[in-house]
Scaffold this motif. Structure first.
Motif, PDB file in Angstrom:
ATOM      1  N   GLY A  73       0.852  -1.289  -0.183  1.00 41.90           N
ATOM      2  CA  GLY A  73      -0.019   0.033   0.001  1.00 41.90           C
ATOM      3  C   GLY A  73       0.811   1.326  -0.160  1.00 41.90           C
ATOM      4  N   CYS A  74       1.954   1.287  -0.630  1.00 42.51           N
ATOM      5  CA  CYS A  74       2.918   2.427  -0.725  1.00 42.51           C
ATOM      6  C   CYS A  74       2.344   3.695  -1.695  1.00 42.51           C
ATOM      7  N   LEU A  75       2.538   4.816  -1.246  1.00 44.70           N
ATOM      8  CA  LEU A  75       2.196   5.908  -1.928  1.00 44.70           C
ATOM      9  C   LEU A  75       2.551   5.627  -3.510  1.00 44.70           C
ATOM     10  N   GLU A  76       3.686   5.334  -3.698  1.00 46.17           N
ATOM     11  CA  GLU A  76       3.928   5.022  -5.089  1.00 46.17           C
ATOM     12  C   GLU A  76       3.382   4.130  -5.856  1.00 46.17           C
ATOM     13  N   THR A  77       2.576   3.232  -5.455  1.00 43.69           N
ATOM     14  CA  THR A  77       1.739   2.412  -5.881  1.00 43.69           C
ATOM     15  C   THR A  77       0.442   3.079  -6.542  1.00 43.69           C
ATOM     16  N   TYR A  78       0.201   4.119  -6.120  1.00 43.49           N
ATOM     17  CA  TYR A  78      -0.955   5.090  -6.487  1.00 43.49           C
ATOM     18  C   TYR A  78      -0.483   6.285  -7.203  1.00 43.49           C
ATOM     19  N   CYS A  79       0.374   7.080  -6.542  1.00 42.77           N
ATOM     20  CA  CYS A  79       0.903   8.161  -7.199  1.00 42.77           C
ATOM     21  C   CYS A  79       2.310   8.215  -7.994  1.00 42.77           C
ATOM     22  N   SER A  80       2.178   7.768  -9.094  1.00 38.39           N
ATOM     23  CA  SER A  80       3.335   7.484  -9.985  1.00 38.39           C
ATOM     24  C   SER A  80       2.509   7.453 -11.586  1.00 38.39           C
ATOM     25  N   ALA A  81       3.431   7.441 -12.422  1.00 39.91           N
ATOM     26  CA  ALA A  81       2.773   7.244 -13.683  1.00 39.91           C
ATOM     27  C   ALA A  81       2.424   5.723 -13.745  1.00 39.91           C
ATOM     28  N   THR A  82       3.044   4.822 -13.101  1.00 41.81           N
ATOM     29  CA  THR A  82       2.540   3.509 -12.951  1.00 41.81           C
ATOM     30  C   THR A  82       1.443   3.060 -12.440  1.00 41.81           C
ATOM     31  N   GLY A  83       1.240   4.006 -11.317  1.00 43.63           N
ATOM     32  CA  GLY A  83      -0.123   3.853 -10.482  1.00 43.63           C
ATOM     33  C   GLY A  83      -1.192   4.449 -10.989  1.00 43.63           C
ATOM     34  N   ILE A  84      -1.104   5.373 -11.982  1.00 43.26           N
ATOM     35  CA  ILE A  84      -2.362   6.003 -12.423  1.00 43.26           C
ATOM     36  C   ILE A  84      -2.808   5.330 -13.679  1.00 43.26           C
ATOM     37  N   VAL A  85      -1.867   4.773 -14.219  1.00 43.62           N
ATOM     38  CA  VAL A  85      -2.120   3.956 -15.316  1.00 43.62           C
ATOM     39  C   VAL A  85      -2.850   2.550 -14.866  1.00 43.62           C
ATOM     40  N   ARG A  86      -2.299   1.911 -13.701  1.00 43.04           N
ATOM     41  CA  ARG A  86      -3.085   0.836 -13.171  1.00 43.04           C
ATOM     42  C   ARG A  86      -4.398   1.191 -12.606  1.00 43.04           C
ATOM     43  N   GLU A  87      -4.596   2.321 -11.973  1.00 44.96           N
ATOM     44  CA  GLU A  87      -5.960   2.835 -11.978  1.00 44.96           C
ATOM     45  C   GLU A  87      -6.807   2.946 -12.877  1.00 44.96           C
ATOM     46  N   GLY A  88      -6.273   3.552 -14.051  1.00 45.39           N
ATOM     47  CA  GLY A  88      -6.993   3.671 -15.202  1.00 45.39           C
ATOM     48  C   GLY A  88      -7.428   2.301 -15.869  1.00 45.39           C
ATOM     49  N   ILE A  89      -6.700   1.487 -15.863  1.00 46.47           N
ATOM     50  CA  ILE A  89      -6.948   0.028 -16.526  1.00 46.47           C
ATOM     51  C   ILE A  89      -8.106  -0.566 -15.472  1.00 46.47           C
ATOM     52  N   LYS A  90      -7.981  -0.375 -14.454  1.00 50.96           N
ATOM     53  CA  LYS A  90      -8.834  -1.148 -13.520  1.00 50.96           C
ATOM     54  C   LYS A  90     -10.465  -0.725 -13.574  1.00 50.96           C
ATOM     55  N   ARG A  91     -10.393   0.479 -14.064  1.00 48.92           N
ATOM     56  CA  ARG A  91     -11.625   1.269 -14.131  1.00 48.92           C
ATOM     57  C   ARG A  91     -12.141   1.105 -15.914  1.00 48.92           C
ATOM     58  N   GLY A 110      -9.410   0.791 -27.241  1.00 51.18           N
ATOM     59  CA  GLY A 110      -9.871  -0.377 -26.499  1.00 51.18           C
ATOM     60  C   GLY A 110      -8.764  -1.158 -26.080  1.00 51.18           C
ATOM     61  N   ASP A 111      -7.434  -0.630 -26.517  1.00 47.32           N
ATOM     62  CA  ASP A 111      -6.238  -1.464 -26.179  1.00 47.32           C
ATOM     63  C   ASP A 111      -5.568  -0.794 -24.901  1.00 47.32           C
ATOM     64  N   LEU A 112      -5.689  -1.817 -23.687  1.00 50.75           N
ATOM     65  CA  LEU A 112      -5.541  -1.116 -22.366  1.00 50.75           C
ATOM     66  C   LEU A 112      -3.951  -1.297 -22.402  1.00 50.75           C
ATOM     67  N   SER A 113      -3.237  -2.054 -23.057  1.00 55.47           N
ATOM     68  CA  SER A 113      -1.760  -2.130 -23.031  1.00 55.47           C
ATOM     69  C   SER A 113      -0.950  -0.841 -23.520  1.00 55.47           C
ATOM     70  N   ARG A 114      -1.972  -0.023 -24.525  1.00 52.19           N
ATOM     71  CA  ARG A 114      -1.508   1.406 -24.818  1.00 52.19           C
ATOM     72  C   ARG A 114      -1.565   2.468 -23.916  1.00 52.19           C
ATOM     73  N   LEU A 115      -2.499   2.228 -22.812  1.00 51.39           N
ATOM     74  CA  LEU A 115      -2.626   3.260 -21.904  1.00 51.39           C
ATOM     75  C   LEU A 115      -1.329   3.972 -21.217  1.00 51.39           C
ATOM     76  N   GLU A 116      -1.202   5.159 -21.405  1.00 49.77           N
ATOM     77  CA  GLU A 116      -0.162   6.294 -20.805  1.00 49.77           C
ATOM     78  C   GLU A 116      -0.754   7.367 -19.618  1.00 49.77           C
ATOM     79  N   ALA A 117      -0.096   7.608 -18.817  1.00 51.73           N
ATOM     80  CA  ALA A 117      -0.594   8.720 -17.776  1.00 51.73           C
ATOM     81  C   ALA A 117      -0.934   9.927 -18.702  1.00 51.73           C
TER      82      ALA A 117
END
Length: 317
Positions: free
Chosen positions: A180-198, A213-220
């Protein structure tokens, strides 16, 4: 006239510059790190590049007085990298000793985030302030803390590891071993992860269309760009990011009480949508008195911050 080398070693690229006594970059270049070839080979290539820049500037090698280096990982005594996490060079890596042997120059080494903070404090957005925190946000997140003009190092070089403040004990497992580190939410990686989840739950939105529709292409950048244009779905993701960022920032403000917070790095290019979102939530997590005269802004040195900050370790100020 004395000259100095500023070297910013990243996982992929090394930014190298030669500077004068006023910390002006006279010439700079970038080479691939290729750390897998070993530290000795990497450092020899870096020094050869410094010599090449000097030659192009018609400066003799002996006129280079000292070398400053920024490198990822906690650094002790401007010398040893406790954990060279981005490279396969082992723990307690003697970066200073190795570069001094190769270059024949006096060398000081600093953590990459801390030297960026030093660069902004001396030559950039924080030069009018004694107490500042610089936060580069990219693949990860950390903080360079300056108090009374001095970098806060910590006993083992680990001060400022903002990304590893735990903000959700039931959250994602972090590469550092915590959960549950801040980095897992507040980083380019974190925001992309949240975007894919939604996006996996809701495909009827502009963001889904933008990436076909290609989730692998999503960027911050996709998320922030659409949020700026008013897309509600993307605004929701940015809002999620900003509240967690405000929580982490609130802890820092309550402990350090700086005059200015500076955001740098790739995610900082999002601009006001980022700052406005953080400011909206900050009062939930920070004492009112820590925000009274607080300035929040973006870095001024951009890609030169690492070179200038590294050189600042050895330029006599």
């Amino acid at each position: 006239m004395a000259y100095f080398a500023g070297i910013d070693i990243g996982g992929t690229n090394v930014e190298i510059g030669i500077l004068d006594e006023k910390a002006e970059i006279l010439k700079k270049t970038s080479i691939k790190t290729n750390s897998q070839n070993g530290s000795e080979e990497t450092f020899i290539r870096i020094w050869n590049t410094v010599k090449q820049l000097a030659e192009e500037l018609k400066i003799s090698e002996r006129e280079i007085e000292a070398v400053g280096m920024g490198i990822p990982g906690p650094v002790v005594n401007n010398s040893i990298v406790k954990i060279a996490a981005n490279f396969s060079w082992g723990n307690d890596f003697p970066a200073k000793e190795l570069m001094e042997r190769i270059s024949g120059k006096s060398v000081k080494v600093g953590n990459d985030v801390k030297v960026i903070a030093l660069g902004e404090a001396l030559f950039g957005a924080a030069k009018e302030y004694k107490n500042s925190i610089t936060i580069p946000i990219g693949t990860g997140i950390a903080a360079g803390i300056i108090i009374n003009g001095q970098i806060v190092e910590g006993s083992g070089g680990a001060a400022g590891e903002l990304g590893h403040i735990v903000v959700n004990k039931n959250g994602y497992k972090c590469g550092c071993g915590l959960t549950g580190c801040l980095e897992t939410y507040c980083s380019a990686t974190g925001i992309v992860r949240e975007g894919i989840k939604r996006l996996e739950k809701d495909k009827n939105n502009e963001l889904y269309k933008k990436i076909n529709g290609d989730l692998s292409r999503l960027e911050a950048k996709d998320i922030f760009d659409l949020a700026k244009s008013g897309d509600k779905f993307s605004i929701g993701i940015v809002d999620f990011f900003c509240e967690y960022m405000a929580e982490g920032l609130g802890m820092l403000l309550n402990i350090v009480n700086p005059e200015i917070i500076i955001f740098t790095g790739g995610v900082a290019r999002a601009g006001d949508v980022l700052l406005d979102g953080i400011k909206k939530y900050l009062s939930k997590y920070a004492l009112g008195m820590t925000m009274e005269n607080l300035k929040i802004s973006f870095g001024e040195l951009n890609e030169e911050a690492g070179i200038k900050g590294a050189a600042a370790l050895v330029i006599k100020k």
